[in-house]
Design an enzyme around this catalytic site. Structure first.
Site, short mmCIF file in Angstrom:
data_model
loop_
_atom_site.label_atom_id
_atom_site.label_comp_id
_atom_site.label_asym_id
_atom_site.label_seq_id
_atom_site.Cartn_x
_atom_site.Cartn_y
_atom_site.Cartn_z
N VAL A 207 9.90 5.10 3.36
CA VAL A 207 9.42 4.12 4.33
C VAL A 207 10.62 3.67 5.14
CG1 VAL A 207 7.40 3.34 3.03
CG2 VAL A 207 9.60 2.24 2.64
N SER A 208 10.37 3.08 6.30
CA SER A 208 11.46 2.76 7.21
C SER A 208 12.16 1.44 6.93
CB SER A 208 10.95 2.75 8.66
OG SER A 208 10.46 4.01 8.99
N THR A 209 11.43 0.47 6.41
CA THR A 209 12.04 -0.85 6.23
C THR A 209 11.88 -1.34 4.79
OG1 THR A 209 10.01 -2.00 6.87
CG2 THR A 209 11.58 -1.50 8.63
#
Length: 185
Positions: free
Chosen positions: A9-11
């Site tokens: 996931v990005s964050t």
């Protein structure tokens, strides 16, 4: 032949649990997961470890291709490396089979759309910043150095650039830049 999963996931506030559950359901005994941007491979240590670990006959499993890469170049580099080493790539939510021409074409299309989505997001972000600047809301990062204090120490205290830099715990080049090289002896 073993199945190894990769989740991303990005964050940091996003959750990996759905991806991890899907990878376990796909038969992955080992799952490497990280919370990093997928636009570049730099800094994605879990992916690097997993790619180094894979052996001929293994299968790398992701839920979607954009979890693996959001850049066409990165995706193509990863797929080429896996193919050269005899490692298969599978996506649980997309019909990706790199062994067929149709599967390879589909993989490339997914990569193009992942990169396109990243570029659109970046454009929207820049448009938002421009609009905020026009409204006077976005002024950028606050200066880390008090320029007035540098000028005051130079003019009133008669300190030289090295002394100012030492006192303010900043670089001497920053002092010169703020004072202007022509005025400093």
């Amino acid at each position: 032949m073993s199945f190894y999963g990769y989740a991303r996931v990005s964050t940091t506030d996003q959750d990996l649990s759905l991806q991890e559950a899907a990878l376990r359901a796909a038969g992955c005994t080992v799952i490497r997961a990280e919370k990093k941007s997928g636009s570049r491979r730099d800094g994605r240590t879990e992916l690097a470890i997993l790619l180094e670990f894979l052996r001929p006959g293994d299968t790398l499993v992701v839920t979607r291709i954009d979890r693996l890469a959001r850049s066409m170049k990165d995706l193509q580099d990863i797929v080429y490396d896996l193919k050269e080493r005899g490692v298969a790539l599978r996506a649980t939510e997309q019909p990706v089979d790199t062994a067929t021409a149709a599967g390879k074409a589909f993989l490339d299309m997914l990569g193009v759309f992942a990169e396109f989505e990243t570029n659109l997001r970046r454009e929207r972000q820049l448009e938002g910043i421009q609009a905020a600047k026009a409204r006077g809301v976005y002024t950028g990062r606050k200066p880390a150095i008090d320029a007035e204090e540098v000028r005051r120490l130079y003019a009133e205290e008669k300190l030289g650039p090295a002394a100012i830099a030492k006192q303010m715990k900043i670089g001497r080049a920053s002092v010169y830049r703020l004072l202007g090289n022509a005025n400093v002896a």
